[in-house]
Write an enzyme that holds these catalytic residues in place. Structure first.
Site, PDB file in Angstrom:
ATOM      1  N   PHE A  26      -8.258  -1.066 -13.050  1.00 18.85           N
ATOM      2  CA  PHE A  26      -7.892  -2.053 -12.026  1.00 18.85           C
ATOM      3  C   PHE A  26      -8.692  -1.908 -10.732  1.00 18.85           C
ATOM      4  O   PHE A  26      -8.517  -2.696  -9.805  1.00 18.85           O
ATOM      5  CB  PHE A  26      -6.391  -1.975 -11.715  1.00 18.85           C
ATOM      6  CG  PHE A  26      -5.925  -0.633 -11.194  1.00 18.85           C
ATOM      7  CD1 PHE A  26      -6.083  -0.283  -9.860  1.00 18.85           C
ATOM      8  CD2 PHE A  26      -5.310   0.272 -12.047  1.00 18.85           C
ATOM      9  CE1 PHE A  26      -5.651   0.944  -9.378  1.00 18.85           C
ATOM     10  CE2 PHE A  26      -4.862   1.501 -11.575  1.00 18.85           C
ATOM     11  CZ  PHE A  26      -5.038   1.839 -10.231  1.00 18.85           C
TER      12      PHE A  26
ATOM     13  N   TYR B  72     -10.043   3.335  -1.676  1.00 19.65           N
ATOM     14  CA  TYR B  72      -9.406   3.448  -2.991  1.00 19.65           C
ATOM     15  C   TYR B  72     -10.251   4.257  -3.985  1.00 19.65           C
ATOM     16  O   TYR B  72     -10.047   4.152  -5.195  1.00 19.65           O
ATOM     17  CB  TYR B  72      -9.113   2.052  -3.548  1.00 19.65           C
ATOM     18  CG  TYR B  72      -7.967   1.376  -2.837  1.00 19.65           C
ATOM     19  CD1 TYR B  72      -6.657   1.811  -3.014  1.00 19.65           C
ATOM     20  CD2 TYR B  72      -8.185   0.304  -1.973  1.00 19.65           C
ATOM     21  CE1 TYR B  72      -5.603   1.206  -2.365  1.00 19.65           C
ATOM     22  CE2 TYR B  72      -7.125  -0.303  -1.305  1.00 19.65           C
ATOM     23  CZ  TYR B  72      -5.847   0.145  -1.509  1.00 19.65           C
ATOM     24  OH  TYR B  72      -4.801  -0.456  -0.856  1.00 19.65           O
TER      25      TYR B  72
ATOM     26  N   LYS C 206      -0.855  -6.133   3.065  1.00 21.79           N
ATOM     27  CA  LYS C 206      -1.971  -6.621   2.259  1.00 21.79           C
ATOM     28  C   LYS C 206      -2.257  -8.120   2.473  1.00 21.79           C
ATOM     29  O   LYS C 206      -1.444  -8.845   3.052  1.00 21.79           O
ATOM     30  CB  LYS C 206      -1.683  -6.341   0.789  1.00 21.79           C
ATOM     31  CG  LYS C 206      -1.661  -4.845   0.461  1.00 21.79           C
ATOM     32  CD  LYS C 206      -1.423  -4.643  -1.021  1.00 21.79           C
ATOM     33  CE  LYS C 206      -1.467  -3.178  -1.406  1.00 21.79           C
ATOM     34  NZ  LYS C 206      -1.286  -3.013  -2.872  1.00 21.79           N
TER      35      LYS C 206
ATOM     36  N   ARG D 181       8.045   4.455   1.441  1.00 27.01           N
ATOM     37  CA  ARG D 181       7.968   4.128   0.024  1.00 27.01           C
ATOM     38  C   ARG D 181       9.279   3.513  -0.479  1.00 27.01           C
ATOM     39  O   ARG D 181       9.278   2.612  -1.309  1.00 27.01           O
ATOM     40  CB  ARG D 181       7.563   5.354  -0.782  1.00 27.01           C
ATOM     41  CG  ARG D 181       6.136   5.794  -0.377  1.00 27.01           C
ATOM     42  CD  ARG D 181       5.532   6.812  -1.262  1.00 27.01           C
ATOM     43  NE  ARG D 181       5.242   6.318  -2.600  1.00 27.01           N
ATOM     44  CZ  ARG D 181       4.236   5.496  -2.910  1.00 27.01           C
ATOM     45  NH1 ARG D 181       3.436   5.037  -1.958  1.00 27.01           N
ATOM     46  NH2 ARG D 181       4.040   5.136  -4.154  1.00 27.01           N
TER      47      ARG D 181
ATOM     48  N   ARG E 252       8.516  -5.254  -1.673  1.00 29.82           N
ATOM     49  CA  ARG E 252       7.830  -5.760  -2.862  1.00 29.82           C
ATOM     50  C   ARG E 252       8.713  -6.688  -3.695  1.00 29.82           C
ATOM     51  O   ARG E 252       8.222  -7.673  -4.251  1.00 29.82           O
ATOM     52  CB  ARG E 252       7.300  -4.599  -3.681  1.00 29.82           C
ATOM     53  CG  ARG E 252       6.132  -3.912  -2.958  1.00 29.82           C
ATOM     54  CD  ARG E 252       5.689  -2.668  -3.641  1.00 29.82           C
ATOM     55  NE  ARG E 252       4.462  -2.137  -3.063  1.00 29.82           N
ATOM     56  CZ  ARG E 252       4.063  -0.888  -3.223  1.00 29.82           C
ATOM     57  NH1 ARG E 252       4.783  -0.046  -3.951  1.00 29.82           N
ATOM     58  NH2 ARG E 252       2.936  -0.474  -2.671  1.00 29.82           N
TER      59      ARG E 252
ATOM     60  N   THR F 251       5.883  -0.217  -7.160  1.00 28.86           N
ATOM     61  CA  THR F 251       4.606  -0.942  -7.158  1.00 28.86           C
ATOM     62  C   THR F 251       4.728  -2.269  -7.898  1.00 28.86           C
ATOM     63  O   THR F 251       4.219  -3.286  -7.446  1.00 28.86           O
ATOM     64  CB  THR F 251       3.510  -0.069  -7.802  1.00 28.86           C
ATOM     65  OG1 THR F 251       3.419   1.157  -7.071  1.00 28.86           O
ATOM     66  CG2 THR F 251       2.173  -0.763  -7.780  1.00 28.86           C
TER      67      THR F 251
END
Length: 140
Positions: free
Chosen positions: A59, A51, A11, A87, A104, A93
């Site tokens: 969001f 998305y 990202k 994952r 993350r 998340t």
């Protein structure tokens, strides 16, 4: 164990901080191969289409705005149980809930700017890969 393919997106928060190589090393060290990769700047329309499943969520607008805020690296990962492995490598998340040593936990700035996206199922992986790549773009 099954050889699978999954989509990964590095990202804008991570590309801005030049973390692409460090993140990709995590995938490769875990046995995943990068068999398709491209750095792109998503348009608003592309982000909204990608998305779309989240369109009704509160969001959605912020997520799309974030995803067009800078370049992303879209890539296809291949390996044994690639969806689940990706994952696991990414972590939860919410970086505050992610396990130590995950992407993350180590790199995310926030729950939104969490450095990586990964497909959540084989069916979604197929759809997400097709969104960004043709068969000619993937080289095992």
């Amino acid at each position: 164990m099954a050889i699978e393919r999954t989509l990964s997106i590095i990202k804008p928060d991570a590309t801005r901080r030049n973390l692409t190589g460090k993140i990709n090393a995590r995938f490769e060290d875990a046995g995943l191969r990068i068999i398709g990769q491209r750095r792109v700047r998503l348009s608003r329309e592309q982000a909204e289409a990608f998305y779309a499943v989240h369109r009704a969520r509160p969001f959605f607008n912020d997520l799309c705005s974030f995803m067009v805020s800078g370049p992303v690296v879209v890539q296809v990962l291949e390996g044994e149980n690639a969806v689940a492995k990706n994952r696991e490598i990414m972590g939860a998340t919410d970086p505050a809930k992610a396990a130590p040593g995950t992407i993350r936990k180590d790199f995310a700035e926030s729950i939104e700017a969490n450095s990586a996206h990964g497909s959540d199922s084989l069916d979604n992986a197929k759809q997400e890969i097709a969104f960004f790549f043709s068969g000619l773009d993937i080289v095992p």
